[in-house]
Design an enzyme around this catalytic site. Structure first.
Site, short mmCIF file in Angstrom:
data_model
loop_
_atom_site.label_atom_id
_atom_site.label_comp_id
_atom_site.label_asym_id
_atom_site.label_seq_id
_atom_site.Cartn_x
_atom_site.Cartn_y
_atom_site.Cartn_z
N GLY A 187 0.69 -1.24 -0.07
CA GLY A 187 -0.04 0.09 0.13
C GLY A 187 0.74 1.28 0.03
O GLY A 187 1.21 1.98 -0.97
N CYS A 225 -9.69 22.45 16.95
CA CYS A 225 -9.57 22.68 18.34
C CYS A 225 -8.99 21.19 19.42
O CYS A 225 -9.99 20.68 20.01
CB CYS A 225 -10.93 22.95 18.90
SG CYS A 225 -11.63 24.28 18.07
#
Ligand SMILES: *Cc1c(COP(=O)(O)O)cnc(C)c1O
Length: 444
Positions: free
Chosen positions: A302, A371
């Site tokens: 991959g 955040c």
């Protein structure tokens, strides 16, 4: 490709020397003071499509694949791209058209794989938690092999196949109990992780599988981890797997293919993984020595096919120097590039248009707008940068966009595939409206 020298520094328009190429990225280079992917200007792409923007080089992917293909020249081998690394349809098509099969890990990936035009017989289905629905979907599609990871899964797959009047082709993923010497979160071949059938239970599991009427034993599989940068763990795993093949065939169960998984590493930060052809030269020598060189071999790479074929282009939004730390806030974030937050992974970060002169003595933590304190892309980086500059996060072709999320209701980035001087948008930027499509507001 242009004929830009790849080693000597080139002078920019401002007279500042810049590196000619980006380490590990064969198709990324600086020309006239700015970064190019193949023969396309990254600045032009960012202007046209906005940021954050993933830019992939098709030539880099095909070059990475070619190294495997050279390694297997004259052998009976199938390369199944592990599509979870980057599952964009256009990237799957790139590999499928070059002759690859695909390694899938979910029913969703099967749908993508078929949409990309893969020959179902070249699809292998990996993963510890296949559902009955996914098994039925894959059986109906006629995939080449299920890589089964437990005894319980063998029984369920047998039931599902019988209920459909089909026989499921199976390999067992065996756990060779070797240490791939990589990050614990991406090491999969040790006894204490969730993957595969333990080496000492494998023969019994094969006997069990061979006795189930809904199954047809095809092969054996192992995958010991990811971002592996040494040959030794592969050789160890290969020996352990071949010992099992000896034993399983000795018990009268023929094994028609041997699948050695994926896992070969790339250069993120000075790593020196073996080239795919060099790795396979050594592995094939071992296979030949043990009499298995003419078997049908399979692999599931991959990261090594796509990782260094991609960059993520991001804009510097704000400079926020501080007493303890200097923060460089950019418009890409952990939802686009989750690897630093997940694995403390390193991605090189380079300017798209390097500024003249030395970087000021400051080191920057490159962070996103999300955040979370974990929302960082790089720490303590020496960069000569100002707000509005474009930066490229390197080695962003694998396990970035495919792991991207909508956290903070951030739309996923756009993706562009470059081939020569052509650039195609292979995925549009996701809008907030796109994200709301499946949601339902409460009645008034
Ligand atoms: C993820 C995975 C791969 C690919 O691993 P890379 O490190 O990206 O080469 C191959 N096989 C299986 C079973 C996997 O889970």
């Amino acid at each position: 490709m242009t004929s830009v020298p790849h080693s000597a520094p080139i002078s920019t328009a401002h007279g500042a020397p810049t590196p000619a190429s980006v380490p590990g990225h064969p198709h990324c280079h600086y020309r006239d003071g700015e970064l190019w992917v193949e023969a396309v200007s990254v600045t032009a792409l960012a202007r046209a499509h906005g940021t954050p923007l993933f830019v992939y080089s098709q030539a880099a992917m095909l070059q990475a694949l070619a190294a495997y293909q050279r390694g297997f020249a004259g052998r009976n081998a199938t390369i199944c791209y592990a599509m979870k690394a980057n599952s964009a349809l256009a990237i799957l098509q790139t590999f499928v058209r070059a002759g690859c099969g695909l390694d899938i890990v979910s029913g969703g990936e099967l749908v993508r794989a078929l949409r990309a035009g893969v020959d179902p017989a070249k699809v292998i289905f990996s993963g510890v938690g296949k559902t009955r629905t996914e098994m039925a979907q894959a059986l109906r599609a006629g995939i080449g092999c299920f890589n089964v990871e437990s005894l319980a899964e063998l029984d369920v797959l047998n039931e599902v196949a019988l209920s459909l009047g089909l026989r499921a082709p199976v390999s067992l993923r065996v756990n060779p109990d070797v240490d791939a010497r990589t990050h614990p979160y991406i090491s999969t071949g040790l006894k204490d992780n969730k993957f595969g059938v333990a080496h000492d239970q494998a023969l019994a599991a094969y006997r069990h599988a061979a006795g189930l009427p809904g199954l047809q034993v095809r092969g054996i599989d192992c995958h010991i981890g990811s971002q592996i940068t040494e040959v030794a763990p592969y050789l160890d795993a290969m020996d352990r797997v071949l010992d099992l093949v000896d034993a399983i065939e000795g018990a009268g169960i023929p094994i028609s293919h041997i699948d050695f998984g994926g896992g070969l590493g790339i250069q993120y930060h000075g790593e020196t993984p073996p080239a795919a052809d060099a790795l396979w030269q050594q592995l094939l020598a071992r296979l030949d020595a043990r009499g298995y060189g003419q078997r049908h071999l399979m692999i599931e790479p991959g990261r090594s096919l796509v990782g260094n074929a991609g960059i993520c282009v991001t804009e510097a939004l704000y400079l926020k120097p501080g007493e303890e730390k200097n923060f460089l806030i950019v418009d890409a974030a952990m939802n686009d590039l989750p690897r630093p937050a997940m694995y403390e992974a390193y991605h090189a970060i380079v300017p798209v248009q390097p500024r003249a002169g030395q970087a000021p003595g400051k080191l920057w933590d490159v962070v996103g707008p999300v955040c979370e304190s974990g929302d960082w892309l790089g720490r303590d980086r020496s960069l000569n940068v100002q707000a509005g500059d474009l930066l490229a996060v390197c080695s962003a072709g694998a396990y970035c966009m495919s792991m991207a999320s909508n956290y903070n209701t951030r739309g996923r980035a756009a993706e562009v595939l470059v081939s020569g001087d052509e650039a195609v948008v292979i995925r549009q930027r996701e809008t907030a409206e796109d994200q709301l499509l499946k949601e339902q507001t409460l009645p008034d």
